[in-house]
Design an enzyme around this catalytic site. Structure first.
Site, mmCIF file in Angstrom:
data_model
loop_
_atom_site.group_PDB
_atom_site.id
_atom_site.type_symbol
_atom_site.label_atom_id
_atom_site.label_comp_id
_atom_site.label_asym_id
_atom_site.label_seq_id
_atom_site.Cartn_x
_atom_site.Cartn_y
_atom_site.Cartn_z
ATOM 1 N N ASP A 1 -16.732 13.969 27.935
ATOM 2 C CA ASP A 1 -15.810 12.937 28.815
ATOM 3 C C ASP A 1 -14.559 13.678 29.044
ATOM 4 O OD1 ASP A 1 -16.327 11.096 30.648
ATOM 5 O OD2 ASP A 1 -16.156 9.348 29.158
ATOM 6 N N GLU A 13 -22.097 3.055 37.054
ATOM 7 C CA GLU A 13 -21.698 2.158 35.878
ATOM 8 C C GLU A 13 -21.508 0.655 36.941
ATOM 9 O OE1 GLU A 13 -18.983 3.129 32.889
ATOM 10 O OE2 GLU A 13 -18.985 1.122 32.401
ATOM 11 N N ASP A 37 -15.333 8.787 26.539
ATOM 12 C CA ASP A 37 -13.884 8.291 26.245
ATOM 13 C C ASP A 37 -14.044 6.772 25.661
ATOM 14 O OD1 ASP A 37 -14.324 7.297 28.549
ATOM 15 O OD2 ASP A 37 -12.496 7.936 29.627
HETATM 16 O O1 KIV Z 1 -17.228 6.618 27.857
HETATM 17 C C1 KIV Z 1 -18.255 6.186 27.943
HETATM 18 O O2 KIV Z 1 -19.105 5.866 27.294
HETATM 19 C C2 KIV Z 1 -18.891 6.371 29.375
HETATM 20 C C3 KIV Z 1 -20.129 5.651 29.370
HETATM 21 C C4 KIV Z 1 -20.350 4.358 29.305
HETATM 22 C C5 KIV Z 1 -20.925 6.035 30.721
HETATM 23 O O3 KIV Z 1 -18.308 6.840 30.396
#
Ligand code: KIV
Length: 298
Positions: free
Chosen positions: A94, A193, A55
């Site tokens: 996501d 993260e 996301d």
């Molecule tokens: O949204 C994203 O790109 C992520 C990564 C940074 C793990 O969740």
């Protein structure tokens, strides 16, 4: 000597369960984000194991200043685009803000959309023990789920900014408990993260499932980075990223050269143009001159 694209990656079709096999083989897992078909194709050619349709789309591609405005429709559309470019790598989609937090029924329906309409191979959602029952529900429907703990950008307002998490012993223990809760709920991997490297190493040793780090040191089972951060396509490079190419500068130079040629009248050239048959051209010219010789009404 660096590997050519076809020498990297295993060449095998990657499923969620493959990441566990890679951990057991002590092979580090390579994940990069992508949001469209051509980027997904390039990542595949480079041999990544998995592509995350993050996301982060909201910030990298849609121009928002956080991930919060990203919708399910945005995620479905971009996941489907990435899936069209990925034949071998696992595509992980996501779950955006408020697509899984309100009810477990919503969470399951939305995870199902990412699989059925986006053709993802797995979904990812942010949170630890608090979302474990949601993870369990989605997994029980046959959908592989990746967890995400530490700095969880959808909670940026609660966390008070984009900062490293789990620095105190209490916070570190809570994070390790969150990881165990996600593993028990059936998650197949967990993104860590922006947490201290020592804590990430602990989590990676304690868990059977793979950890995928970003800003979590080198002790994780794999690494995920944002496409735009790696390739020089964003204005700002976070501390946890390294720019491996200057694609933004290459685009700017290419487009500036095109603009120069258009303005100078040297593009398009002969090779970019097509021609009429001589016969058709003569017939056209004859008709136009006949039209001019006898205007309407005379
Ligand atoms: O949204 C994203 O790109 C992520 C990564 C940074 C793990 O969740």
């Amino acid at each position: 000597m660096s590997a050519t694209p076809h020498e990297v990656g295993s060449g095998r079709l990657v499923r969620a369960s493959t990441l566990g096999v890679l951990k057991s083989e002590h092979t580090r897992i390579v994940v990069v984000t992508a949001y469209d078909t051509p980027s997904a194709r390039l990542l595949e050619e480079a041999g990544v194991d998995a592509i995350l349709v993050g996301d982060s789309l909201g910030m990298t591609v849609l121009g928002f200043d956080s991930t919060l405005p990203v919708t399910m429709d945005d995620m479905v559309r971009h996941t489907a685009a990435v899936s069209r470019g990925a034949r071998r790598a696992l595509v992980i989609a996501d779950m955006p803000f408020m697509s899984f937090q309100a009810t477990r029924a919503d969470a399951l329906r939305n995870a199902g959309r990412l699989m059925a309409e986006g053709h993802a191979g797995a979904v990812k959602l942010e949170g630890g023990a608090a979302v474990a029952r949601t993870v369990e529900r989605i997994v029980s429907a046959g959908i592989p789920v990746m967890g995400h703990v530490g700095l969880t950008p959808q909670s940026v307002h609660q966390l008070g900014g984009y900062r490293v998490q789990g620095r105190s012993a209490e916070a570190a223990v809570a994070l390790l408990d969150d990881c165990q809760a996600l593993q028990s709920a059936g998650a197949f991997a967990i993104v860590l993260e922006c947490i201290p490297a020592e804590l990430a190493r602990h989590a990676s040793r304690e868990l059977d499932i793979p950890t995928i780090g970003i800003g979590a040191g080198v002790g994780c089972d794999g690494e995920v980075q944002v496409f735009h951060d790696l390739l020089g396509l964003s204005d700002f490079t976070p501390r946890h990223a390294r720019r491996y190419a200057e694609v933004g500068a290459a685009i700017r130079d290419g487009v500036a050269a095109y603009a120069t040629d258009v303005r100078a009248g040297i593009f398009p050239g002969e090779e970019q143009s097509s021609r009429m048959d001589l016969e058709a051209l003569e017939a056209l010219e004859a008709r136009r001159s006949a039209g001019r010789a006898a205007p309407d009404g005379e």
